[in-house]
Write an enzyme that holds these catalytic residues in place. Structure first.
Site, mmCIF file in Angstrom:
data_model
loop_
_atom_site.group_PDB
_atom_site.id
_atom_site.type_symbol
_atom_site.label_atom_id
_atom_site.label_comp_id
_atom_site.label_asym_id
_atom_site.label_seq_id
_atom_site.Cartn_x
_atom_site.Cartn_y
_atom_site.Cartn_z
ATOM 1 C CE LYS A 200 -12.461 -2.863 0.005
ATOM 2 N NZ LYS A 200 -13.023 -2.728 1.327
ATOM 3 C CE LYS B 139 -4.451 -1.441 1.611
ATOM 4 N NZ LYS B 139 -5.576 -1.228 2.474
ATOM 5 C CE LYS C 87 -5.747 -7.715 -2.108
ATOM 6 N NZ LYS C 87 -6.117 -7.270 -0.872
HETATM 7 P P1 TYM Z 1 -11.039 -5.141 3.322
HETATM 8 O O1 TYM Z 1 -12.042 -4.059 3.532
HETATM 9 O O2 TYM Z 1 -9.936 -4.897 2.372
HETATM 10 O O3 TYM Z 1 -11.756 -6.464 2.859
HETATM 11 C C1 TYM Z 1 -12.899 -6.972 3.524
HETATM 12 C C2 TYM Z 1 -12.849 -8.482 3.552
HETATM 13 O O4 TYM Z 1 -12.804 -8.988 2.210
HETATM 14 C C3 TYM Z 1 -11.722 -9.900 2.064
HETATM 15 N N1 TYM Z 1 -11.197 -9.796 0.688
HETATM 16 C C4 TYM Z 1 -11.114 -10.826 -0.157
HETATM 17 N N2 TYM Z 1 -11.449 -12.120 -0.038
HETATM 18 C C5 TYM Z 1 -11.248 -12.917 -1.105
HETATM 19 N N3 TYM Z 1 -10.726 -12.480 -2.285
HETATM 20 C C6 TYM Z 1 -10.379 -11.189 -2.452
HETATM 21 N N4 TYM Z 1 -9.898 -10.765 -3.615
HETATM 22 C C7 TYM Z 1 -10.571 -10.289 -1.358
HETATM 23 N N5 TYM Z 1 -10.344 -8.968 -1.181
HETATM 24 C C8 TYM Z 1 -10.731 -8.684 0.078
HETATM 25 C C9 TYM Z 1 -10.696 -9.441 3.083
HETATM 26 O O5 TYM Z 1 -9.804 -10.475 3.423
HETATM 27 C C10 TYM Z 1 -11.570 -9.019 4.235
HETATM 28 O O6 TYM Z 1 -11.911 -10.121 5.035
HETATM 29 N N6 TYM Z 1 -8.128 -4.793 7.373
HETATM 30 C C11 TYM Z 1 -9.374 -5.314 6.870
HETATM 31 C C12 TYM Z 1 -10.582 -4.779 7.622
HETATM 32 C C13 TYM Z 1 -10.523 -4.943 9.093
HETATM 33 C C14 TYM Z 1 -10.769 -6.159 9.815
HETATM 34 C C15 TYM Z 1 -10.660 -5.799 11.187
HETATM 35 C C16 TYM Z 1 -11.047 -7.469 9.423
HETATM 36 C C17 TYM Z 1 -10.284 -3.966 10.014
HETATM 37 N N7 TYM Z 1 -10.378 -4.468 11.273
HETATM 38 C C18 TYM Z 1 -10.816 -6.772 12.215
HETATM 39 C C19 TYM Z 1 -11.208 -8.411 10.441
HETATM 40 C C20 TYM Z 1 -11.101 -8.072 11.797
HETATM 41 C C21 TYM Z 1 -9.542 -4.894 5.413
HETATM 42 O O7 TYM Z 1 -8.981 -3.923 4.958
HETATM 43 O O8 TYM Z 1 -10.448 -5.616 4.723
#
Ligand code: TYM
Length: 340
Positions: free
Chosen positions: A208, A112, A205
């Site tokens: 977003k 990032k 991957k």
């Molecule tokens: P974020 O917002 O990027 O993504 C949300 C969830 O989607 C999953 N994900 C994917 N799964 C499969 N294939 C993909 N291409 C893909 N892209 C995203 C992510 O693994 C995630 O589960 N840091 C985290 C948010 C967060 C969080 C937490 C999660 C903040 N605090 C506490 C769990 C517990 C994030 O940026 O996810």
């Protein structure tokens, strides 16, 4: 007592089928057997600059998408991270027990930070010409989210597994310094769909923040757009599906189909082996749309009443605050901070 589940999604960019298959689909399943807290992590989103008006709208959009996916606010708590001040409070206390080297090693921080530097180079915007400290601290805030609620299980996609490892390390370090305080949480990945790859580039991957909207199928993409993106997905030079020699693009399409349909491996093989790529894509598109269309219909119903989502978030915050405040009080006592 039921075990507790916590997970979060950032309100930035467009939520896509990777987020759904990697995380949200599991949220919906788990809510019946665990005490679940699902969070829109707006403090994480601001680790890179967000337009304030867009961020505000996105927070409500993600909450409505959770509901449209089938999260039942009567049994699971839906919250916004910045609405429960204890997240930021605990994050500071955990920052102070986290070695900086642990954070600098995080793959997502490195990626990032590089991505943000590229953006700065192209946009020549002096005001944003630095990588914010928040990007480095990001996983500590994530650890705070989870440990605040003493969560046992954290359903996420594969890209968050390293952050969960770090969360466990932070919990264990705190426990050994100050005495047993935190539950050390377990990661829960889905068996299929843990890492959905980009449709236009299966080496990366689905994301977003991808440069090209052809990388992902957005949960709110109009069905015709979603279909077009799938029909254009990168495959390889073979003519048809060969399970003994699957290229990454074809494997990804099959994975998307299997994650939505929940078909077992042998049924997947019997059905798709030898199928031409054009036909494979058509079936994947049909499978995705059969989920997306009713989902979008529910989303429209939920957002028709703007006060509904706000009410769900308010009662979620009220329900979880006593748990969060309890943890912060215990942590303050353990660390010798001031409490009455
Ligand atoms: P974020 O917002 O990027 O993504 C949300 C969830 O989607 C999953 N994900 C994917 N799964 C499969 N294939 C993909 N291409 C893909 N892209 C995203 C992510 O693994 C995630 O589960 N840091 C985290 C948010 C967060 C969080 C937490 C999660 C903040 N605090 C506490 C769990 C517990 C994030 O940026 O996810």
């Amino acid at each position: 007592m039921k075990q507790r589940v916590f997970s979060g999604v950032q309100p930035s960019g467009h939520l896509h089928i990777g987020n759904y298959l990697g995380a949200i689909k599991n949220f919906v399943k788990l809510q019946h057997d665990y005490e679940c807290i699902f969070c829109v992590v707006d403090l994480h989103a601001i680790t890179v600059y967000q337009d304030p008006a867009e961020l505000k709208a996105k927070i409500l959009e993600i909450a409505a998408l959770f509901l449209a996916a089938g999260i039942d606010p009567k049994i699971a708590s839906l919250i916004v991270q910045s609405d429960v001040a204890a997240h930021a409070e605990l994050a500071w206390m955990l920052t102070c027990v986290t070695p900086i080297g642990w954070l600098q090693r995080m793959t997502q921080f490195k990626a990032k930070a590089a991505q943000w530097r590229d953006k700065i180079d192209t946009e020549q915007d002096d005001q944003l010409a630095s990588v914010g400290d928040g990007l480095l601290q990001y996983p500590v805030l994530m650890a705070a989210d989870i440990l605040l609620y003493q969560a046992h299980i954290v359903p996420v996609g594969d890209d968050q597994a390293q952050h969960l490892e770090l969360t466990r390390d932070i919990a264990q370090r705190f426990n050994s310094l100050y005495g047993d305080t935190f539950v050390v949480p377990a990661t829960k990945l889905p068996s299929v769909g843990a890492r959905v790859m980009g449709l236009d580039d299966p080496a990366k991957k689905m994301s977003k923040s991808a440069q090209s909207a052809n990388s992902y199928v957005g949960l709110l993409d109009p069905p015709a757009t979603a279909k077009k993106k799938i029909m254009r997905a990168v495959t390889d030079t073979q003519p048809a599906v060969d399970f003994d020699n699957l290229g990454p693009g074809v494997q990804n399409l099959l994975g998307i189909f299997q994650a939505f349909s929940e078909w077992p491996d042998d049924r997947m093989r019997n059905h798709f082996h030898g199928k031409r790529y054009g036909d494979l894509k058509k079936e994947v598109a049909e499978m995705v749309l059969s989920h997306l269309e009713p989902f979008q219909e529910r989303y429209r119903q939920i957002t028709a009443d703007p006060s509904y989502v706000a009410g769900v978030l308010r009662s979620g915050a009220e329900r979880v605050s006593p748990i969060a405040n309890d943890t912060v009080r215990t942590v303050k006592q353990r660390m010798g901070l001031y409490t009455e």
